[in-house]
Scaffold this motif. Structure first.
Motif, PDB file in Angstrom:
ATOM      1  N   UNK A 164      -9.884   1.369  -7.423  1.00  0.00           N
ATOM      2  CA  UNK A 164     -10.549   1.854  -8.622  1.00  0.00           C
ATOM      3  C   UNK A 164     -12.018   2.059  -8.286  1.00  0.00           C
ATOM      4  N   UNK A 165     -12.551   3.226  -8.645  1.00  0.00           N
ATOM      5  CA  UNK A 165     -13.967   3.516  -8.405  1.00  0.00           C
ATOM      6  C   UNK A 165     -14.570   4.014  -9.709  1.00  0.00           C
ATOM      7  N   UNK A 185     -12.392   4.024  -0.034  1.00  0.00           N
ATOM      8  CA  UNK A 185     -11.715   4.751   1.042  1.00  0.00           C
ATOM      9  C   UNK A 185     -10.419   4.008   1.337  1.00  0.00           C
ATOM     10  N   UNK A 186      -9.297   4.739   1.294  1.00  0.00           N
ATOM     11  CA  UNK A 186      -7.996   4.158   1.618  1.00  0.00           C
ATOM     12  C   UNK A 186      -7.428   4.914   2.813  1.00  0.00           C
ATOM     13  N   UNK A 187      -7.100   4.185   3.870  1.00  0.00           N
ATOM     14  CA  UNK A 187      -6.525   4.785   5.072  1.00  0.00           C
ATOM     15  C   UNK A 187      -5.217   4.075   5.379  1.00  0.00           C
ATOM     16  N   UNK A 237     -15.947   8.022  -6.470  1.00  0.00           N
ATOM     17  CA  UNK A 237     -15.387   8.886  -5.423  1.00  0.00           C
ATOM     18  C   UNK A 237     -14.338   8.101  -4.652  1.00  0.00           C
ATOM     19  N   UNK A 238     -13.179   8.716  -4.427  1.00  0.00           N
ATOM     20  CA  UNK A 238     -12.096   8.069  -3.688  1.00  0.00           C
ATOM     21  C   UNK A 238     -11.616   9.009  -2.596  1.00  0.00           C
ATOM     22  N   UNK A 270     -24.008   8.434   5.747  1.00  0.00           N
ATOM     23  CA  UNK A 270     -22.975   8.846   4.796  1.00  0.00           C
ATOM     24  C   UNK A 270     -21.706   9.169   5.569  1.00  0.00           C
ATOM     25  N   UNK A 271     -20.580   8.989   4.950  1.00  0.00           N
ATOM     26  CA  UNK A 271     -19.314   9.417   5.540  1.00  0.00           C
ATOM     27  C   UNK A 271     -19.231  10.927   5.441  1.00  0.00           C
TER      28      UNK A 271
END
Length: 130
Positions: free
Chosen positions: A73-74, A81-83, A111-112, A128-129
């Motif tokens: 949740x953001x 970030x989900x990997x 942001x997700x 930053x990514x």
């Protein structure tokens, strides 16, 4: 080790019992020549097997695919970030998960980023990514 001992034993037996014309007729001299020949043959065998053992490549361990479940949740200005696989590990060679379940909820300026497999993020200059 077993192969080296077997080579020594076989050569010693062959030098002692087989009727080679060039071997000495005296029993003591015949044992000495057979022992020297068996020692050289066992040394060559051990050296060759040692060289071969150093150059044999082990197979990488088999990693069974797995199940990955991620929830994020953001809200506001946060990010998630989900990997599902490896992150920033190019060429790991591991098996990717066979099932990836990712659920995310974003609100506001949240942001997700979701990736089901591997993800390699190049370094960015401003932290930053990409």
């Amino acid at each position: 080790m077993v192969t080296t001992v077997a080579a020594f034993t076989l050569c010693l037996w062959g030098g002692k019992t087989l009727p080679f014309e060039w071997l000495p007729r005296d029993e003591g001299d015949r044992w000495m020549v057979a022992t020297a020949f068996a020692t050289v043959a066992a040394s060559v065998t051990a050296t060759a097997l040692g060289w071969w053992a150093q150059h044999v490549q082990d197979e990488p361990p088999v990693v069974q695919p797995s199940y990955v479940s991620q929830h994020a949740t953001a809200a506001d200005h946060s990010s998630a970030v989900q990997t599902g696989g490896d992150e920033n590990s190019p060429g790991s060679g591991r098996a990717r998960p066979c099932h990836v379940e990712q659920r995310a909820t974003a609100s506001g300026h949240g942001r997700i980023v979701q990736v089901g497999g591997d993800q390699y993020l190049a370094p960015a200059g401003d932290g930053e990514r990409p």
